[in-house]
Each structure stands twice: as C-alpha cells, then as structure tokens.
Design a protein around this motif. Sequence first.
Motif, PDB file in Angstrom:
ATOM      1  N   ALA A   8      -2.742 -12.674   1.947  1.00 44.39           N
ATOM      2  CA  ALA A   8      -1.487 -12.386   1.675  1.00 44.39           C
ATOM      3  C   ALA A   8      -0.666 -12.892   2.944  1.00 44.39           C
ATOM      4  O   ALA A   8      -0.888 -13.062   3.930  1.00 44.39           O
ATOM      5  N   ASP A   9       0.712 -12.949   2.808  1.00 41.59           N
ATOM      6  CA  ASP A   9       1.854 -13.372   3.730  1.00 41.59           C
ATOM      7  C   ASP A   9       1.879 -12.193   4.277  1.00 41.59           C
ATOM      8  O   ASP A   9       2.145 -12.107   5.604  1.00 41.59           O
ATOM      9  N   ARG A  10       1.839 -11.074   3.946  1.00 44.21           N
ATOM     10  CA  ARG A  10       2.179  -9.690   4.440  1.00 44.21           C
ATOM     11  C   ARG A  10       1.380  -8.687   3.845  1.00 44.21           C
ATOM     12  O   ARG A  10       1.004  -8.661   2.478  1.00 44.21           O
ATOM     13  N   CYS A  11       1.397  -7.438   4.701  1.00 45.51           N
ATOM     14  CA  CYS A  11       0.674  -6.420   4.018  1.00 45.51           C
ATOM     15  C   CYS A  11       1.750  -5.168   4.406  1.00 45.51           C
ATOM     16  O   CYS A  11       1.896  -4.779   5.708  1.00 45.51           O
ATOM     17  N   ASP A  12       2.366  -4.693   3.434  1.00 40.68           N
ATOM     18  CA  ASP A  12       3.486  -3.543   3.731  1.00 40.68           C
ATOM     19  C   ASP A  12       2.919  -2.383   3.327  1.00 40.68           C
ATOM     20  O   ASP A  12       2.264  -2.048   2.452  1.00 40.68           O
TER      21      ASP A  12
ATOM     22  N   ALA B  12      -5.987  -1.595   2.428  1.00 43.02           N
ATOM     23  CA  ALA B  12      -4.991  -2.465   2.204  1.00 43.02           C
ATOM     24  C   ALA B  12      -5.108  -3.838   3.240  1.00 43.02           C
ATOM     25  O   ALA B  12      -4.882  -4.795   2.595  1.00 43.02           O
ATOM     26  N   VAL B  13      -5.330  -3.658   4.376  1.00 39.45           N
ATOM     27  CA  VAL B  13      -5.259  -4.605   5.155  1.00 39.45           C
ATOM     28  C   VAL B  13      -6.411  -5.833   4.725  1.00 39.45           C
ATOM     29  O   VAL B  13      -6.266  -6.898   4.952  1.00 39.45           O
TER      30      VAL B  13
ATOM     31  N   ALA C 203      -5.628  -7.765   1.882  1.00 35.61           N
ATOM     32  CA  ALA C 203      -4.466  -8.611   2.222  1.00 35.61           C
ATOM     33  C   ALA C 203      -5.176  -9.587   2.791  1.00 35.61           C
ATOM     34  O   ALA C 203      -4.880 -10.925   2.639  1.00 35.61           O
TER      35      ALA C 203
ATOM     36  N   LEU D 285       1.681  -6.954   9.376  1.00 39.31           N
ATOM     37  CA  LEU D 285       1.775  -5.682   8.769  1.00 39.31           C
ATOM     38  C   LEU D 285       3.138  -5.039   8.894  1.00 39.31           C
ATOM     39  O   LEU D 285       3.520  -5.359   9.779  1.00 39.31           O
TER      40      LEU D 285
ATOM     41  N   THR E   3      -0.528  -7.681  -4.845  1.00 37.18           N
ATOM     42  CA  THR E   3      -1.653  -6.697  -5.087  1.00 37.18           C
ATOM     43  C   THR E   3      -1.375  -5.229  -4.816  1.00 37.18           C
ATOM     44  O   THR E   3      -0.810  -5.109  -3.293  1.00 37.18           O
TER      45      THR E   3
ATOM     46  N   VAL F  11      -3.145 -10.433  10.120  1.00 34.56           N
ATOM     47  CA  VAL F  11      -2.452  -9.862   8.907  1.00 34.56           C
ATOM     48  C   VAL F  11      -1.010  -9.414   9.425  1.00 34.56           C
ATOM     49  O   VAL F  11      -1.085  -8.569  10.061  1.00 34.56           O
TER      50      VAL F  11
ATOM     51  N   LYS G 263       0.705  -1.374   0.088  1.00 36.73           N
ATOM     52  CA  LYS G 263       0.169   0.048   0.115  1.00 36.73           C
ATOM     53  C   LYS G 263       0.780   1.113   0.142  1.00 36.73           C
ATOM     54  O   LYS G 263       1.904   1.294   0.958  1.00 36.73           O
TER      55      LYS G 263
END
Length: 416
Positions: A161-165, A152-153, A156, A221, A32, A219, A2
Amino acid sequence: MKFGGTSVATVERIRQAARHVKREVDAGNQVTVVVSAMSGKTNELVGWVNESSLLHDAREYDAVVASGEQVTAGLMAIVLSDMGISSRSFAGWQVPILTDDAHGAARITDIQADSLVSRMNEGVVPVVTGFQGISSKGRITTLGRGGSDTSAVAVAAAVKADRCDIYTDVDGVYTTDPRIVPKARRMNKIAFEEMLEMASLGAKVLMIRSVELAMAQKVRLVVRSTFDDPDAPQIAPDGTPGIPGTLVCDEEEIMEKQIVSGVTLAKAEAKITLRDVKDKPGVAAAIFGALADESIVVDMIVQNISDDGQFTDITFTVPDSEFDKAIRTLKAAGDRIEYAKISGSKGGAKISVVGVGMRSHAGVASSMFKALADKGINIQLITTSEIKTSVLIDDQYAELAVRALHTYYGLDKEDA
Ligand code: ADP
Ligand code: ASP
Ligand code: MG
C-alpha cells in the motif's frame, strides 16, 4: 484504512467510517479495510473467559476474544455494500494472516495477500478482521491487546500500500496524552523512532509492534480521526490539500527536528532494590536471568559502583502487577545471588521526554532535572537513550511533572 474500537462502536459509527472508505474509493483508490472490535467488546469477551476458568486454555481464549472483530468486519462489509461499494469480509484465517503459536501475543509471520490484491483489482473492498491470525497448527491466534494496529500495518506492507491510515478517536498523535494535558498539541509529523519511544513509554495511541513493523517495512502511517466530516475537503495540517492527521515517517522527512517532541507518562511502575550484592562478574546475569525465566519484564536498571570493590546496590523497575512475583523470585534465588537485603515499593510513575533532536544536543537531561526541581519534584531513578530521558518519580506528582515539562520545552498549544 484501519478503524479502531470507538470508530466502529455502533452501526451508526460503522456507517460514518464507511463514508471515509467511500471517499477514498470515489477518488480512485484501491482500499483494504481493517477493523477492531466494537469498543469494550474485547474486554467483555476476556471477562467471560476468566469467569469460565482462570486456568483456561490459551487457544480457547483466542477463539473467544477474536470473535469481536468478526462481527465488525461483517457489519462493515454489509454497510459498504449498502452504499454501493462491493465489499466482502475476511477473517484472519481466510486471508490468511499466518502467525506463530504464542496464543494471546502471537506475531505475524507472513500474509499471503494474493486474495486481497485480486479482490481489489476486481473493484472489491476487502474488510479484514484486525487482531487475529492463524497458527501453523490451524488454530486461531490473537496478537495482543491493541493488535489491530499491527494487523493493519502488516496488511499494508503485504499489499504494498502507498499508505496505512489509522482512524481513531483523536485527530493525530499529540505531544502528550491530550486527556492529561489539554494544552497538548497535535504533531504534523513524527519520526518512527520517536513514535516507537512514545508508544513504549505509555502513549497507547499506536501499538508498539505496529510502529516497529511500519519502520522495518517502510509503511507510511497516518493517524487521523474517524469523527472528521468524511466529505469535507482533505486538508493537511500545514493547510495545503492533503491528508489530515499526523504522518509517522522517516526522520529524513522531518525538516525541523525538535529537541523534545513529546512527553510521556507510564504509571504503576514498581521499584526494587537489592542491597549489598556481591560485586563480581555474573551477579547481574543471575538476578536478571532469574526474572527473565519468570517472564518478568524489567525496565529501568541502576547499579552503583562500590568503594571497596566488595558490594554494590542494584535498583530496577518492573510493572506493579509483577512486583510480588519479582520479590518472590528473587527471595527464592537468594542463595545464588547473595545479597543482604531486598526492598521496594509500588506506585511509581515514569516520565519521559522524547525527541530525535536530542542526538545532536547536549544538556537535555540536566534541563529536565532542573524543570522538575523547580516544582520540588524528587527524582528516584534516571535512564537515558539517544533520543529519550526517563525519570521515575512519586506517582502523586506525575501529572504535575508532565504539565511542567510540556510547558518547559515549549510544547503547549499557542492559543492555550
Ligand atoms: P483505537 O480504539 O482507535 O485503537 P486507542 O484508544 O487505542 O484507539 O488510542 C487512542 C487514544 O490514545 C486516544 O483517545 C488518547 O487518549 C490516547 N493517547 C495517549 N497518548 C496519546 C498521544 N500522545 N497522542 C494521541 N493520543 C494519545
Ligand atoms: N479489539 C482488540 C483490543 O481491544 C484489538 C484492537 O482493538 O486493536 O485489544
Ligand atoms: Mg488502539
């Protein structure tokens, strides 16, 4: 991944952001992207709506203010394609991101992520507009200011998702706002609960709702900077290869639990006192019920015991912006509430210390009061929870108090 407003403020910056995406794609990850509007854009759109009519339809407000994200999503897809990465934009309704119909502050109810997942499986990078969704009535909604973090979260979680950056203009979450305290230190890790308290208490680096959602949906983050060199080796804060920035994670993942991990400051807090309120069941319910009916959010509440069981005083805080409305509401409800006098003032500051280690340590409140007393700062109100202690003080001592507590709890940067 994001990207916030400052990270997509110009086409040049979108290109910089896109290089971070390229790095992840080149490393074999499926990505994404979620984007905010260019910084300042949403404010401008809100301004235009207010200029058109102060009594506007909230559905049209959302139609206007959601548009900023559509521009950046399209531009990001164009820039990515230009770098040789297949990409396409998705507006909230195209995903779809379903929300309730609380226009201006909508909550995401569901994300049907099949389209995003199948695109990613085809090697495409979907770019989703943050901040917006669609209601069951088919109208465009927005999630409240800062809402792209929540988009974004939620995305995710939906795509598992493995991660939300979260890419932003600081390189992580700091012990306090680095703009106020230059000695603030970046945290390597912060527990969800601490981040939730910090976000609620004024650290606006992440929207509160996004932290709640990340905690509920587990998630992972990461808060990190867009302005780092996208092509530099990825080094975690502990110096090992990994993800730069601050990881927001479960408490169990944090080995060394700080008693105090962060200090926050929220300004513009108004204080209201009702004197000689009848000391009988139902009085507090009547007071705070009247305020709730007007959607006034009350924060700190203090009630004294009365010597004779007859009368008591109740003090509480509301945002400065709600002060006049709160006083009006309570005056109007005077016959139901029965109090002798109402008084109050605007312009207080709430200073809080936050840390999961507080759960197992006594004496944090008293040490905080002592640190403030040493600086001659008077405390007006106090509230505590398991992992935070907050005090209300005079606004003019706010920065001094934050700096004093930051130093007192050993949070200052070592080289400062
Ligand atoms: P974005 O546009 O990327 O969403 P925001 O402006 O919403 O960025 O959030 C980032 C800002 O949050 C930083 O520039 C910083 O000034 C502020 N901030 C407040 N408290 C903190 C904190 N404890 N740690 C890091 N940043 C903080
Ligand atoms: N553009 C929206 C805002 O300014 C959402 C966001 O940036 O998170 O509030
Ligand atoms: Mg933000």
